[in-house]
Design a protein around this motif. Structure first.
Motif, PDB file in Angstrom:
ATOM      1  N   ASP A  35      -8.567  17.272  -0.086  1.00  0.00           N
ATOM      2  CA  ASP A  35      -9.878  16.813  -0.586  1.00  0.00           C
ATOM      3  C   ASP A  35      -9.883  16.716  -2.110  1.00  0.00           C
ATOM      4  N   ARG A  36      -9.350  17.743  -2.771  1.00  0.00           N
ATOM      5  CA  ARG A  36      -9.338  17.747  -4.236  1.00  0.00           C
ATOM      6  C   ARG A  36      -8.494  16.601  -4.780  1.00  0.00           C
ATOM      7  N   SER A  86       0.844  -1.205   0.000  1.00  0.00           N
ATOM      8  CA  SER A  86       0.000   0.000   0.000  1.00  0.00           C
ATOM      9  C   SER A  86       0.873   1.247   0.000  1.00  0.00           C
ATOM     10  N   LEU A  87       0.279   2.332  -0.476  1.00  0.00           N
ATOM     11  CA  LEU A  87       0.992   3.617  -0.398  1.00  0.00           C
ATOM     12  C   LEU A  87       0.093   4.654   0.263  1.00  0.00           C
ATOM     13  N   ALA A  88       0.730   5.698   0.796  1.00  0.00           N
ATOM     14  CA  ALA A  88       0.003   6.789   1.462  1.00  0.00           C
ATOM     15  C   ALA A  88       0.437   8.114   0.850  1.00  0.00           C
ATOM     16  N   VAL A  89      -0.525   9.032   0.719  1.00  0.00           N
ATOM     17  CA  VAL A  89      -0.255  10.337   0.100  1.00  0.00           C
ATOM     18  C   VAL A  89      -0.645  11.452   1.073  1.00  0.00           C
ATOM     19  N   PHE A  90       0.231  12.470   1.155  1.00  0.00           N
ATOM     20  CA  PHE A  90      -0.009  13.612   2.050  1.00  0.00           C
ATOM     21  C   PHE A  90       0.258  14.907   1.287  1.00  0.00           C
ATOM     22  N   ASN A  91      -0.709  15.821   1.356  1.00  0.00           N
ATOM     23  CA  ASN A  91      -0.625  17.090   0.617  1.00  0.00           C
ATOM     24  C   ASN A  91      -0.383  18.274   1.544  1.00  0.00           C
ATOM     25  N   SER A  92       0.289  19.282   1.009  1.00  0.00           N
ATOM     26  CA  SER A  92       0.375  20.585   1.685  1.00  0.00           C
ATOM     27  C   SER A  92      -1.000  21.244   1.708  1.00  0.00           C
ATOM     28  N   ASN A  93      -1.144  22.227   2.565  1.00  0.00           N
ATOM     29  CA  ASN A  93      -2.331  23.082   2.531  1.00  0.00           C
ATOM     30  C   ASN A  93      -2.248  24.042   1.347  1.00  0.00           C
ATOM     31  N   ASP A  94      -3.400  24.555   0.975  1.00  0.00           N
ATOM     32  CA  ASP A  94      -3.453  25.682   0.040  1.00  0.00           C
ATOM     33  C   ASP A  94      -3.019  26.960   0.754  1.00  0.00           C
ATOM     34  N   PRO A 138      -1.775  34.274   5.637  1.00  0.00           N
ATOM     35  CA  PRO A 138      -0.411  33.723   5.745  1.00  0.00           C
ATOM     36  C   PRO A 138      -0.460  32.199   5.614  1.00  0.00           C
ATOM     37  N   PHE A 139       0.510  31.635   4.927  1.00  0.00           N
ATOM     38  CA  PHE A 139       0.528  30.188   4.711  1.00  0.00           C
ATOM     39  C   PHE A 139       0.779  29.446   6.018  1.00  0.00           C
ATOM     40  N   GLU A 140      -0.016  28.416   6.252  1.00  0.00           N
ATOM     41  CA  GLU A 140       0.192  27.508   7.384  1.00  0.00           C
ATOM     42  C   GLU A 140       0.234  26.089   6.835  1.00  0.00           C
ATOM     43  N   GLN A 141       1.344  25.413   7.039  1.00  0.00           N
ATOM     44  CA  GLN A 141       1.487  24.076   6.477  1.00  0.00           C
ATOM     45  C   GLN A 141       0.567  23.067   7.150  1.00  0.00           C
ATOM     46  N   HIS A 142       0.066  22.115   6.345  1.00  0.00           N
ATOM     47  CA  HIS A 142      -0.689  20.987   6.914  1.00  0.00           C
ATOM     48  C   HIS A 142       0.245  20.237   7.849  1.00  0.00           C
ATOM     49  N   GLU A 193       4.083  25.368   0.373  1.00  0.00           N
ATOM     50  CA  GLU A 193       2.843  25.047  -0.354  1.00  0.00           C
ATOM     51  C   GLU A 193       3.143  24.175  -1.573  1.00  0.00           C
ATOM     52  N   GLU A 194       2.092  23.564  -2.114  1.00  0.00           N
ATOM     53  CA  GLU A 194       2.177  22.734  -3.330  1.00  0.00           C
ATOM     54  C   GLU A 194       3.251  21.648  -3.230  1.00  0.00           C
TER      55      GLU A 194
END
Length: 409
Positions: free
Chosen positions: A129-130, A5-13, A24-28, A40-41
């Motif tokens: 979510d996207r 299995s694999l897991a995926v984690f994204n930054s916040n917008d 101001p940017f706040e990281q997930h 980000e991204e």
């Protein structure tokens, strides 16, 4: 994780306000916790059983260039990303779909990252979510699993490095509080006090408040989430201050209640000392194996005893109480402790026993609208393998006599 299995984690917008303004940017916190990447991204993929060893850990980053460096400041290069995260395989984001296709053909299960925190109430569609929507539409035959329970267990038990960073955040909060003790006097405004904290926090390499600060004088203290901070502090009133500095994305969470005039009235001091006794006794219960729900029942008994002593409850109130909403809840209606760390209300599964190196707040309060004051006291503590928890706020003044002495020195 399940095999293969694999897991995926994204930054916040970066979230828009309007026109070209953004927050101001706040990281997930999950991708930050797992990789140290604070940009980000960015996307992190973990695939422990990948047949191609270099694809067992992958970072996808927004490609940087000289133009971006001039306008926005330097972003992570592939080399810097490796230094930060220890992840050797770094691709630019525009290669993600191609690489994902390859590794998705090699795995059976995908762990998606959903927010299952017990206080979560999210109306915004997040980047995560996207991504999940895209992934499930493109690869409908894969089994989907959730990473959140794994992260809740991982993140709730702190590494020594994390405890050190939370201690740093608490030390900055301490400096802010000591500054405010010298500043407060009748006539100052709640926002003046907020500004004093902010000055001290920024001066000590904090980005600022770990959460929206509460500076509540007089009857404002009886509004649990009062954040307007726009009233004048009057002689004879108390000020409840629920504030904490962040440091390196880690939170601190402190509450102190001080007299505007530098002296508590006899009644204020009696209630203050009752709250402090409950805090001290509750703290002793935070040991490995403690059940969070049972702990709150025991704290309720401590508080009931103190409220009887103060004459706020009588025996009839207690005998006739509704077990679902005990009599003490009239004056103390919130919980006593929550996990703390990268988030102020941090990850932790509340139905599982407490463990060593979890960090909890301890924050009892008594709120008396008829007397126009409310008192809450809060420290942050680390559960120890043996013995009482370690108080990260042990150096922040809390005894009523010490508060008065410092305010009048």
């Amino acid at each position: 994780m399940k095999p293969n299995s694999l897991a995926v984690f994204n930054s916040n917008d970066i979230y828009p306000i309007s026109a070209d303004s953004t927050m101001p940017f706040e990281q997930h916190r999950d991708i930050f916790y797992l990789s140290g990447v604070d940009q980000e991204e960015s996307v992190l993929v973990l695939f422990p059983d990948c047949p191609k060893e270099k694809h067992r850990e992958i970072l996808f980053l927004k490609e940087t260039n000289e133009h971006i460096a001039i306008w926005e400041g330097e972003k992570l290069t592939k080399e810097k990303a490796f230094e930060t995260s220890g992840i050797k395989t770094v691709y630019w984001l525009h290669d993600m779909e191609k690489v994902m296709f390859e590794i998705m053909t090699q795995c059976d299960t995908v762990y998606i990252n959903t927010n299952e925190h017990y206080r979560a109430s999210v109306e915004t569609e997040t980047r995560e979510d996207r991504f999940t929507k895209w992934l499930k539409a493109k690869y409908p035959a894969h089994t989907v699993a959730k990473s959140n329970p794994i992260l809740q267990r991982l993140r709730s038990v702190k590494d020594p490095i994390e405890i050190d960073l939370i201690q740093q955040a608490c030390n900055v909060t301490e400096k802010g509080f000591k500054r405010v003790l010298n500043f407060v006097k009748p006539g100052v405004w709640e926002y003046n006090i907020e500004a004093e904290f902010m000055h001290e926090f920024l001066n000590n390499r904090s980005k600022g408040f770990a959460y929206t600060p509460i500076v509540a004088s007089g009857n404002n203290a009886n509004v649990l989430h009062y954040i307007e901070n726009n009233q004048q502090c009057k002689a004879g009133d108390l000020i409840l201050m629920d504030v904490g500095a962040e440091y390196a994305n880690y939170s601190s969470d402190m509450t102190r209640t001080i007299p505007v005039s530098g002296r508590f009235s006899e009644r204020q001091k009696a209630v203050y000392n009752a709250v402090n006794r409950v805090k001290n006794e509750a703290t002793k219960m935070l040991v490995p194996g403690t059940d969070w729900a049972a702990y709150h029942v025991e704290v309720g008994k401590l508080m009931t005893s103190e409220l009887l002593g103060l004459g706020l409850l009588d025996k009839a109130d207690v005998q006739n109480e509704n077990p679902d909403w005990p009599a003490y809840k009239k004056y103390f209606m919130h919980g006593t402790s929550h996990h703390m760390g990268l988030d102020t209300h941090d990850y932790g599964i509340l139905t599982e026993p407490m463990q060593a190196n979890m960090v909890f707040t301890v924050e009892p309060g008594i709120y008396i609208p008829d007397d126009s004051f409310g008192i809450r006291l809060e420290d942050d503590v680390v559960i120890q393998e043996n013995g009482e928890p370690y108080n990260l706020m042990r150096n922040i003044p809390i005894e009523a006599d010490e508060i008065e002495e410092l305010m009048n020195s």
